[in-house]
Write an enzyme that holds these catalytic residues in place. Structure first.
Site, PDB file in Angstrom:
ATOM      1  N   ALA A   1       0.835  -1.210   0.000  1.00  0.00           N
ATOM      2  CA  ALA A   1       0.000   0.000   0.000  1.00  0.00           C
ATOM      3  C   ALA A   1       0.870   1.260   0.000  1.00  0.00           C
ATOM      4  CB  ALA A   1      -0.940   0.005   1.213  1.00  0.00           C
ATOM      5  N   TYR A   2       1.877   1.293   0.864  1.00  0.00           N
ATOM      6  CA  TYR A   2       2.773   2.448   0.949  1.00  0.00           C
ATOM      7  C   TYR A   2       3.478   2.684  -0.391  1.00  0.00           C
ATOM      8  CZ  TYR A   2       6.783   5.264   2.515  1.00  0.00           C
ATOM      9  OH  TYR A   2       7.737   6.242   2.657  1.00  0.00           O
ATOM     10  N   GLY A   3       4.042   1.618  -0.954  1.00  0.00           N
ATOM     11  CA  GLY A   3       4.757   1.742  -2.232  1.00  0.00           C
ATOM     12  C   GLY A   3       3.836   2.188  -3.353  1.00  0.00           C
ATOM     13  N   MET A  58       1.079   4.046  -3.055  1.00  0.00           N
ATOM     14  CA  MET A  58       0.763   5.475  -2.880  1.00  0.00           C
ATOM     15  C   MET A  58       1.911   6.336  -3.412  1.00  0.00           C
ATOM     16  SD  MET A  58      -2.091   5.030  -1.374  1.00  0.00           S
ATOM     17  CE  MET A  58      -2.846   3.736  -0.404  1.00  0.00           C
ATOM     18  N   LYS A  59       3.137   5.912  -3.125  1.00  0.00           N
ATOM     19  CA  LYS A  59       4.292   6.683  -3.577  1.00  0.00           C
ATOM     20  C   LYS A  59       4.456   6.590  -5.095  1.00  0.00           C
ATOM     21  CE  LYS A  59       5.883   8.406   0.284  1.00  0.00           C
ATOM     22  NZ  LYS A  59       5.767   9.863   0.532  1.00  0.00           N
TER      23      LYS A  59
END
Length: 255
Positions: free
Chosen positions: A159-161, A163-164
């Protein structure tokens, strides 16, 4: 440098970690700094003192970048601060740095975790920048912070990757649409960095540092001081022709 010539940077999440380091590096370049903090007011006040010790003006404003409903009031607060402290209507540089970290395997990531990351890392950047556009000076700069995890995949950061990765695409669109105002937009993508942001991950996985060091061309994990100067340099006139670029600052991870 006279007040007339002084440029002003606004950094989200500037009270610690990469944001603090960038704030200090930007101040060392002769610019004044407004930065936001979420909850750590004492830390923020200490950063203000450090910047003032460098002979620059500094101001810390509270902001939850995950709450887009607050952005309009925040933009008015920034404009008011510019008028009162600098007798100006505009600031020059925006660094979208604030972030949170959630490590969770794809199969176990909850909708709540996903929304938390989305609100801070993508929706927050999108709509905060939009609200601040009227008070960013023409010819200014925007630096968005991504991550090496948008290029290489390490389990637990889907999820973090993602979004980035979205931030990297957004940055190209921003560069295209804001080019008429002379505003350059770039992305800085740090690799693995030792900060309080990553402390829990390093503490709970002692083997991680050795592994990352072995997979990094320069043979170590990064520190905040490896990143702040890169962010500051993108705001300089020397780099005015760099636009719509993703600059990974990882010491050469996973080449």
């Amino acid at each position: 440098m006279s007040t007339q010539e002084t440029k002003i940077a606004l950094i989200t999440g500037g009270s610690r970690g990469l944001g603090k380091n960038a704030a200090l590096k930007i101040a060392q370049q002769g610019h004044d700094v407004i930065f936001t903090y979420n909850s750590k007011k004492t830390e923020a006040e200490e950063v203000v003192r450090e910047i003032e010790a460098l002979g620059r003006k500094a101001m810390a404003l509270q902001l939850d970048v995950g709450n887009s409903k607050s952005f309009e009031a925040f933009a008015k607060q920034v404009h008011s601060a510019l008028k009162q402290t600098w007798s100006r209507d505009h600031f020059n540089f925006l660094v979208n740095n604030a972030g949170i970290g959630i490590h969770s395997p794809f199969a176990q990531t909850t909708e709540e975790q996903f929304d938390q990351l989305m609100n801070v890392h993508f929706k927050g950047v999108y709509f905060l920048t939009q609200k601040l556009l009227p008070i960013i000076a023409d010819g200014g700069r925007i630096v968005n912070i991504s991550t090496g995890l948008a290029r290489f995949a390490i389990p637990g950061y889907s999820a973090y990757g993602a979004m980035k990765g979205a931030i990297e695409v957004l940055s190209r669109y921003m560069a295209k649409e804001l080019g008429a105002r002379g505003i350059a937009v770039n992305v800085v993508a740090p690799g693995a960095i030792h900060t309080d942001f990553t402390k829990d991950s390093f503490d709970s996985h002692p083997e991680m540092e050795k592994f990352i060091s072995s997979q990094t061309a320069l043979g170590r994990v990064g520190v905040a001081d490896d990143i702040g100067g890169v962010i500051a340099s993108l705001l300089s006139e020397d780099n005015r022709w760099i636009n719509a670029q993703r600059i990974e600052v990882s010491g050469g991870m996973f080449l």
